[in-house]
Scaffold this motif. Sequence first.
Motif, PDB file in Angstrom:
ATOM      1  N   GLY A   1      -6.820   6.657   2.370  1.00 29.54           N
ATOM      2  CA  GLY A   1      -7.319   6.611   3.624  1.00 29.54           C
ATOM      3  C   GLY A   1      -6.919   5.473   4.452  1.00 29.54           C
ATOM      4  N   LEU A   2      -6.029   4.735   3.821  1.00 34.83           N
ATOM      5  CA  LEU A   2      -5.646   3.452   4.415  1.00 34.83           C
ATOM      6  C   LEU A   2      -4.558   3.636   5.462  1.00 34.83           C
ATOM      7  CD1 LEU A   2      -5.522   0.895   1.693  1.00 34.83           C
ATOM      8  CD2 LEU A   2      -7.037   1.156   3.522  1.00 34.83           C
ATOM      9  N   ARG A   3      -4.262   3.129   6.522  1.00 35.31           N
ATOM     10  CA  ARG A   3      -3.342   3.460   7.576  1.00 35.31           C
ATOM     11  C   ARG A   3      -1.843   3.447   6.764  1.00 35.31           C
ATOM     12  NH1 ARG A   3      -3.348  -1.131   9.990  1.00 35.31           N
ATOM     13  NH2 ARG A   3      -1.617  -1.933   8.993  1.00 35.31           N
ATOM     14  N   ALA A   4      -1.475   2.410   6.071  1.00 37.97           N
ATOM     15  CA  ALA A   4      -0.023   2.105   5.394  1.00 37.97           C
ATOM     16  C   ALA A   4       0.185   3.264   4.430  1.00 37.97           C
ATOM     17  CB  ALA A   4       0.027   0.804   4.874  1.00 37.97           C
ATOM     18  N   ALA A   5      -0.913   3.970   3.930  1.00 33.82           N
ATOM     19  CA  ALA A   5      -0.547   4.967   3.044  1.00 33.82           C
ATOM     20  C   ALA A   5       0.041   6.289   3.400  1.00 33.82           C
ATOM     21  CB  ALA A   5      -2.097   5.714   2.335  1.00 33.82           C
ATOM     22  N   ARG A   6      -0.249   6.453   4.689  1.00 35.32           N
ATOM     23  CA  ARG A   6       0.571   7.479   5.891  1.00 35.32           C
ATOM     24  C   ARG A   6       1.995   7.134   5.909  1.00 35.32           C
ATOM     25  NH1 ARG A   6      -4.385   6.891   8.705  1.00 35.32           N
ATOM     26  NH2 ARG A   6      -3.188   5.817  10.517  1.00 35.32           N
ATOM     27  N   ALA A   7       2.384   6.118   5.554  1.00 35.54           N
ATOM     28  CA  ALA A   7       3.899   5.679   5.758  1.00 35.54           C
ATOM     29  C   ALA A   7       4.691   6.087   4.494  1.00 35.54           C
ATOM     30  CB  ALA A   7       4.040   4.287   5.875  1.00 35.54           C
ATOM     31  N   THR A   8       4.039   6.693   3.485  1.00 33.32           N
ATOM     32  CA  THR A   8       4.889   7.004   2.011  1.00 33.32           C
ATOM     33  C   THR A   8       6.058   7.588   2.113  1.00 33.32           C
ATOM     34  OG1 THR A   8       3.421   8.942   1.919  1.00 33.32           O
ATOM     35  CG2 THR A   8       2.628   6.858   0.784  1.00 33.32           C
ATOM     36  N   LEU A   9       6.314   8.407   3.055  1.00 33.61           N
ATOM     37  CA  LEU A   9       7.486   9.128   3.366  1.00 33.61           C
ATOM     38  C   LEU A   9       8.831   8.217   3.593  1.00 33.61           C
ATOM     39  CD1 LEU A   9       6.619  12.340   5.126  1.00 33.61           C
ATOM     40  CD2 LEU A   9       7.152  12.058   2.818  1.00 33.61           C
ATOM     41  N   THR A  10       8.185   7.108   4.089  1.00 33.20           N
ATOM     42  CA  THR A  10       9.452   5.748   4.505  1.00 33.20           C
ATOM     43  C   THR A  10       9.150   4.680   3.407  1.00 33.20           C
ATOM     44  OG1 THR A  10       8.248   5.425   6.411  1.00 33.20           O
ATOM     45  CG2 THR A  10      10.147   6.912   6.712  1.00 33.20           C
TER      46      THR A  10
ATOM     47  N   VAL B   1       0.873  -1.319   0.040  1.00 30.74           N
ATOM     48  CA  VAL B   1       0.103  -0.064   0.029  1.00 30.74           C
ATOM     49  C   VAL B   1       0.693   1.209  -0.064  1.00 30.74           C
ATOM     50  CG1 VAL B   1      -1.606   1.356   1.392  1.00 30.74           C
ATOM     51  CG2 VAL B   1      -1.915  -0.908   1.095  1.00 30.74           C
ATOM     52  N   ALA B   2       1.894   1.223   0.969  1.00 22.60           N
ATOM     53  CA  ALA B   2       2.827   2.192   1.064  1.00 22.60           C
ATOM     54  C   ALA B   2       3.559   2.542  -0.246  1.00 22.60           C
ATOM     55  CB  ALA B   2       3.762   2.254   2.155  1.00 22.60           C
ATOM     56  N   TRP B   3       3.957   1.401  -0.893  1.00 17.04           N
ATOM     57  CA  TRP B   3       4.682   1.786  -2.208  1.00 17.04           C
ATOM     58  C   TRP B   3       3.906   2.123  -3.464  1.00 17.04           C
ATOM     59  CZ3 TRP B   3       5.256  -1.989  -6.481  1.00 17.04           C
ATOM     60  CH2 TRP B   3       6.087  -1.763  -7.416  1.00 17.04           C
ATOM     61  N   ASN B   4       2.751   1.750  -3.405  1.00 18.87           N
ATOM     62  CA  ASN B   4       1.816   1.972  -4.588  1.00 18.87           C
ATOM     63  C   ASN B   4       1.191   3.459  -4.647  1.00 18.87           C
ATOM     64  OD1 ASN B   4       1.033  -0.230  -6.809  1.00 18.87           O
ATOM     65  ND2 ASN B   4       1.669  -1.241  -4.757  1.00 18.87           N
ATOM     66  N   TYR B   5       0.819   3.727  -3.218  1.00 21.14           N
ATOM     67  CA  TYR B   5       0.334   5.080  -2.797  1.00 21.14           C
ATOM     68  C   TYR B   5       1.400   6.107  -3.287  1.00 21.14           C
ATOM     69  CZ  TYR B   5      -1.878   8.709  -0.551  1.00 21.14           C
ATOM     70  OH  TYR B   5      -2.370  10.177  -0.107  1.00 21.14           O
ATOM     71  N   ARG B   6       2.511   5.730  -3.071  1.00 27.09           N
ATOM     72  CA  ARG B   6       3.691   6.687  -3.186  1.00 27.09           C
ATOM     73  C   ARG B   6       3.712   6.693  -5.031  1.00 27.09           C
ATOM     74  NH1 ARG B   6      10.144   6.058  -1.553  1.00 27.09           N
ATOM     75  NH2 ARG B   6      10.851   7.851  -2.547  1.00 27.09           N
ATOM     76  N   LEU B   7       3.945   5.507  -5.537  1.00 28.48           N
ATOM     77  CA  LEU B   7       3.909   5.671  -7.041  1.00 28.48           C
ATOM     78  C   LEU B   7       2.690   6.390  -7.728  1.00 28.48           C
ATOM     79  CD1 LEU B   7       5.374   2.248  -7.780  1.00 28.48           C
ATOM     80  CD2 LEU B   7       6.500   4.102  -7.603  1.00 28.48           C
ATOM     81  N   ALA B   8       1.400   6.441  -7.136  1.00 31.40           N
ATOM     82  CA  ALA B   8       0.398   6.866  -7.769  1.00 31.40           C
ATOM     83  C   ALA B   8       0.352   8.418  -7.976  1.00 31.40           C
ATOM     84  CB  ALA B   8      -0.888   6.553  -6.925  1.00 31.40           C
ATOM     85  N   GLY B   9       1.137   8.979  -6.939  1.00 31.25           N
ATOM     86  CA  GLY B   9       1.165  10.471  -7.019  1.00 31.25           C
ATOM     87  C   GLY B   9      -0.022  11.155  -6.393  1.00 31.25           C
ATOM     88  N   PRO B  10      -0.286  12.414  -6.548  1.00 31.54           N
ATOM     89  CA  PRO B  10      -1.202  13.148  -6.066  1.00 31.54           C
ATOM     90  C   PRO B  10      -2.738  12.800  -6.507  1.00 31.54           C
ATOM     91  CG  PRO B  10      -0.130  14.460  -7.590  1.00 31.54           C
ATOM     92  CD  PRO B  10       0.809  13.311  -7.127  1.00 31.54           C
ATOM     93  N   GLY B  11      -3.678  12.997  -5.644  1.00 32.22           N
ATOM     94  CA  GLY B  11      -5.049  12.472  -5.957  1.00 32.22           C
ATOM     95  C   GLY B  11      -5.392  11.278  -5.335  1.00 32.22           C
ATOM     96  N   ARG B  12      -6.695  11.009  -5.211  1.00 29.48           N
ATOM     97  CA  ARG B  12      -7.387   9.875  -4.463  1.00 29.48           C
ATOM     98  C   ARG B  12      -7.231   8.668  -5.334  1.00 29.48           C
ATOM     99  NH1 ARG B  12      -9.547  10.197  -0.071  1.00 29.48           N
ATOM    100  NH2 ARG B  12     -10.858   8.296  -0.349  1.00 29.48           N
ATOM    101  N   ASN B  13      -6.855   7.480  -4.830  1.00 31.67           N
ATOM    102  CA  ASN B  13      -6.822   6.257  -5.501  1.00 31.67           C
ATOM    103  C   ASN B  13      -7.334   5.317  -4.360  1.00 31.67           C
ATOM    104  OD1 ASN B  13      -4.624   5.398  -3.711  1.00 31.67           O
ATOM    105  ND2 ASN B  13      -3.568   7.084  -4.853  1.00 31.67           N
ATOM    106  N   GLU B  14      -7.179   3.958  -4.738  1.00 24.80           N
ATOM    107  CA  GLU B  14      -7.834   2.992  -3.957  1.00 24.80           C
ATOM    108  C   GLU B  14      -6.926   2.744  -2.518  1.00 24.80           C
ATOM    109  OE1 GLU B  14      -6.951  -1.189  -4.995  1.00 24.80           O
ATOM    110  OE2 GLU B  14      -5.479  -0.454  -6.517  1.00 24.80           O
ATOM    111  N   TYR B  15      -5.798   3.183  -2.484  1.00 27.83           N
ATOM    112  CA  TYR B  15      -5.060   3.092  -1.276  1.00 27.83           C
ATOM    113  C   TYR B  15      -5.354   4.568  -0.399  1.00 27.83           C
ATOM    114  CZ  TYR B  15      -2.800  -0.075  -4.282  1.00 27.83           C
ATOM    115  OH  TYR B  15      -2.404  -1.121  -5.207  1.00 27.83           O
TER     116      TYR B  15
END
Length: 237
Positions: free
Chosen positions: A165-174, A149-163
């Motif tokens: 709101g998920l807890r792991a999406a908040r870890a994108t900086l690391t 989730v964190a890896w794909n949320y980072r790759l998806a860039g700005p804007g809403r996607n399927e990830y």
Amino acid sequence: MQENFEDQESVEIQVGSEENLKIFIVNKTLLREASNYCRRRFALELKYEEEPIILNGFEPLIFEIFLQWISNPAPRITYDPDRLPQEPWLSNAATAWLLGKKLQCSDEFDKYALSQFVQNCAFMTFGPWELIEKEATTGSLSRFSDHWVAWNYRLAGPGRNEYSGLRAARATLTAPVRDPRTFDIEHWYSDCGKYMRPRCLHDPITRLEKLEEAKRPKPIPPAEWGRSTELRRERPQ
């Protein structure tokens, strides 16, 4: 509908809801070997009247997948980016893992279900990430899912996607900079699997870097000169 796997020393297992209920008659020995939950339950039945096992939170197909595996166990698969997705694991790997967790199954089934999930997760039309975050709060599936989730949320860039709101999406900086599917399956069962940027030997790129580092010639220390060196050489041994 009833499906009979063994007639001798068997137990009834009801799987599904009223609209999609299926009854399985399964050999107890088979279940004892695969499930700590069943092993303890059958021991208690020496004192109490036997009752069916009810699994109303799962579809019958999920239990059929589980039965097929415990009847003929297979080793976990290795991730192959060229392998095409396969049913029934494409749609059911996460739920099969959750069933194994509920029944407290062996590590072998856990690793097999996880390896199928790792192989197929990129092809899932409706990813089960929210379900995993809710139901698999700990364990190997939770660790892999958080990294994915964190890896794909980072790759998806700005804007809403399927990830979103998920807890792991908040870890994108690391988040890990590489595809978590490439890590050895043992990574998700080790302490290093808890971290978003592991530098462990479960990562094939880290292994290659360590190998290349070991091949490099070691620097030759500079020669020692001076009176202190001469005195050290003259000192009796």
